[in-house]
Enzyme design. Sequence first.
Site, PDB file in Angstrom:
ATOM      1  CG  ASN A  66      43.430  -0.509  25.911  1.00 44.52           C
ATOM      2  OD1 ASN A  66      43.128  -0.655  25.479  1.00 44.52           O
ATOM      3  ND2 ASN A  66      41.933  -1.323  27.353  1.00 44.52           N
ATOM      4  CB  CYS A 103      37.577   0.350  31.584  1.00 43.16           C
ATOM      5  SG  CYS A 103      39.426   1.647  32.502  1.00 43.16           S
ATOM      6  CB  THR A 151      39.631   8.525  33.419  1.00 42.61           C
ATOM      7  OG1 THR A 151      39.728   7.279  32.800  1.00 42.61           O
ATOM      8  CG2 THR A 151      38.528   8.761  33.414  1.00 42.61           C
TER       9      THR A 151
END
Length: 381
Positions: free
Chosen positions: A150, A323, A72
């Site tokens: 992902n 996330c 990130t």
Amino acid sequence: MTGVYLDHNATTPLAERVRAAMLPWLGERWGNPSSIHRFGQAAAAAVEEAREQVARLVGANPLEVVFCGSGTEANNAVIWSAARRSGFRGHFVIAALEHPSVHAAAAAVAELGCAVTTVPPAPDGVIEPERLLASLRPESVLVALQLANNEVGTVQPVGAVAAGCRERGVLLLCDAVQAVGKIAVDREALGADYLVLAGHKFHGPVGAAALVVRGDTPFLPWLVGGAQERRRRASTTNVAAVVGLGAAAAVAHGELPARAARLAALRDRCEEGLGAIPGVRIHARTAPRLPNTCHVAFPGLIGQELMIRLDLAGYAVSTGSACASGAVEPSPLLLAMGIARDEALASIRISFGLTNRPAEVDAFLPELAAAVAALRAGTTP
């Protein structure tokens, strides 16, 4: 902790060899790598060894490797650098399947004057290079295209996009966090100007990541106030974490072909068994995918409810990106692929890792089938 962990795209357990490499730097060894005395120089030597290990894994020059705290952070650093260099007037092209850190950073620079174009994938979850390149403008400064997704695991045509970007003088950010350690990644072959990886995705520590900046590619540091990382990322180096990242890279480099085959065998075994469950739909099955990832929908159900029921049975899966797992809204990626809202909500992600065994897959499948049947029948656990 008991149970079977099938959520390795969220994070992976620390490998024993990695733990062993880190332990001295959490106890009897210490030192600030910026210090010139023997303690500092010993720490600096450990950091530079890790830099070489990471560079070797992705086919880069060690001098190009910038250690940082997370993928990130690295994604944000690149996007903010490009925005600042353009005077906040540049144009960004972002694939719709990018990690939230890319989308959020792009949205933030857009508020300051930059323009952002988002390009959806094809229905199979793969970006079409021609469509993405057609979105470029004379003022374009950066394209963001991840190497592997992902959620559904699709592998993207980064090399083709990078070649087109290079012809047009546009830089390319490749978030390879989900790919490194699972498939072969060669920065030179990909042609990426910026490549991002994170240790915790391939049995390294959380809090250790790297941004690989190609040669003399321009880059303005996001964190300032120190000369660390050749003035590209200020902060006292977390030696233990960096050593762990290097060790994980070294292990992956030595095991990669066998590792990929082993993970693919687990995924294929699972998907073959899924065919016995009525109505099951495996997303992106015909596309190039990570060897460990299976994204599947059970129409008529709510994926989060299925995930909870499986957790109670001792199996950890996901309903999407970790996330974003606090939300009950359907995945934006699945919607961008043209998957209906109800089907997107009915999806779960199963992602295998090196700790999994075929017997666990065989035990998981009947538990999954039973959970699906129970939810369809409206029974409680």
